[in-house]
Design a protein around this motif. Structure first.
Motif, PDB file in Angstrom:
ATOM      1  N   ILE A  69     -18.369 -62.217 -46.729  1.00 19.09           N
ATOM      2  CA  ILE A  69     -18.554 -62.857 -45.620  1.00 19.09           C
ATOM      3  C   ILE A  69     -20.147 -63.253 -45.807  1.00 19.09           C
ATOM      4  O   ILE A  69     -21.116 -62.583 -46.095  1.00 19.09           O
ATOM      5  N   GLY A  70     -20.519 -64.567 -45.299  1.00 19.38           N
ATOM      6  CA  GLY A  70     -21.986 -65.173 -45.217  1.00 19.38           C
ATOM      7  C   GLY A  70     -22.266 -65.631 -46.403  1.00 19.38           C
ATOM      8  O   GLY A  70     -23.567 -66.229 -46.844  1.00 19.38           O
ATOM      9  N   LYS A  71     -21.631 -65.532 -47.567  1.00 20.47           N
ATOM     10  CA  LYS A  71     -21.946 -66.099 -48.974  1.00 20.47           C
ATOM     11  C   LYS A  71     -21.338 -67.668 -48.980  1.00 20.47           C
ATOM     12  O   LYS A  71     -20.335 -67.692 -48.613  1.00 20.47           O
ATOM     13  N   LYS A  72     -22.192 -68.380 -49.749  1.00 17.55           N
ATOM     14  CA  LYS A  72     -21.924 -69.853 -49.877  1.00 17.55           C
ATOM     15  C   LYS A  72     -21.259 -69.980 -51.061  1.00 17.55           C
ATOM     16  O   LYS A  72     -21.392 -69.400 -52.147  1.00 17.55           O
ATOM     17  N   PHE A  73     -20.030 -70.829 -51.057  1.00 16.07           N
ATOM     18  CA  PHE A  73     -19.110 -71.034 -52.156  1.00 16.07           C
ATOM     19  C   PHE A  73     -19.080 -72.633 -52.446  1.00 16.07           C
ATOM     20  O   PHE A  73     -19.119 -73.322 -51.503  1.00 16.07           O
TER      21      PHE A  73
END
Length: 102
Positions: A69-73
């Motif tokens: 959660i909160g990570k960019k993909f």
């Protein structure tokens, strides 16, 4: 006779070729999983909801765990159309690949 042969050859080639599903790619931040729906938001604050994830993508990144959660993909997905119990069509978005952006 030649014409019939050409028609059968053309049909045989078109039937044997698999249909490639169109892929879409976005860069977005993972917001979380709620009621079986994976939610991402891009830099323009557009929300993307995915109702399914390919098994390879889910093994690469366990989105169910909450640690992403909160990570960019970079999210690669397919769009499919399904029919509900009232015979109404709706779009379904399926994650087919994920890559973490550092």
């Amino acid at each position: 006779m030649k014409t019939v042969f050409i028609i059968f050859m053309a049909l045989g080639i078109s039937v044997s070729m698999p249909i490639k599903q169109e892929e879409f790619i976005i860069e977005a931040t993972y917001i979380g999983l709620e009621e079986g729906v994976y939610t991402f938001v891009d830099d323009d604050e557009l929300e993307y909801e995915f109702s399914d994830i390919d098994i390879k993508a889910s093994k690469k990144y366990d989105l169910d765990s909450g640690k992403f959660i909160g990570k960019k993909f970079e999210v690669t997905y397919w769009m499919d159309t399904e029919t509900d119990e009232n015979d109404e069509k709706y779009d379904v978005y399926i994650i087919v690949s994920l890559d973490l952006i550092k």
